[in-house]
Design a protein around this motif. Structure first.
Motif, PDB file in Angstrom:
ATOM      1  N   ALA A   1       0.815  -1.719   0.089  1.00 22.31           N
ATOM      2  CA  ALA A   1      -0.104  -0.293  -0.037  1.00 22.31           C
ATOM      3  C   ALA A   1       0.838   1.514   0.044  1.00 22.31           C
ATOM      4  CB  ALA A   1      -1.079  -0.253   0.795  1.00 22.31           C
TER       5      ALA A   1
ATOM      6  N   THR B   1      -1.853   3.723  -1.892  1.00 17.35           N
ATOM      7  CA  THR B   1      -3.081   3.172  -1.877  1.00 17.35           C
ATOM      8  C   THR B   1      -3.616   2.956  -0.366  1.00 17.35           C
ATOM      9  OG1 THR B   1      -2.748   1.043  -2.248  1.00 17.35           O
ATOM     10  CG2 THR B   1      -3.614   2.594  -4.650  1.00 17.35           C
ATOM     11  N   ALA B   2      -4.639   2.461  -0.334  1.00 20.12           N
ATOM     12  CA  ALA B   2      -5.392   1.808   0.978  1.00 20.12           C
ATOM     13  C   ALA B   2      -4.705   0.388   1.093  1.00 20.12           C
ATOM     14  CB  ALA B   2      -6.479   1.747   1.118  1.00 20.12           C
ATOM     15  N   GLN B   3      -4.833  -0.448   2.155  1.00 22.22           N
ATOM     16  CA  GLN B   3      -4.411  -0.873   2.794  1.00 22.22           C
ATOM     17  C   GLN B   3      -5.535  -2.189   1.997  1.00 22.22           C
ATOM     18  OE1 GLN B   3      -3.062  -2.328   6.486  1.00 22.22           O
ATOM     19  NE2 GLN B   3      -2.766  -4.123   5.861  1.00 22.22           N
TER      20      GLN B   3
END
Length: 81
Positions: free
Chosen positions: A40, A45-47
């Motif tokens: 991430a 990005t988000a996990q």
């Protein structure tokens, strides 16, 4: 890091990039695969987004999950890789 098209769904793009990197031998068979937190951070990005990509790779046979240990590169790439 791949140049992601943020107007499209991100996890399939990440999965594609990770497949490319696996084919190129960036991670050897049996090697521990980076965790979703590290991925991430790498992709920005988000996990949860990277988790979807990793689950897709596991489903396809690129990775195997060892509970409590993480994901590891399988000994042989999936057929039709």
């Amino acid at each position: 890091m791949a140049d992601l098209d943020r107007s499209r769904n991100l996890w399939p793009q990440i999965a594609d990039d990770l497949r490319r990197r696996l084919r190129a031998g960036e991670w050897a068979p049996g090697e521990r695969f980076p965790g979703t937190v590290a991925l991430a951070a790498e992709y920005g990005t988000a996990q949860a987004t990277t988790q979807k990509a990793v689950v897709a790779l596991r489903t396809e046979g690129w990775l195997r999950l060892e509970v409590g240990q993480g994901n590891f590169v399988t000994d042989a790439p999936p057929e039709n890789a």
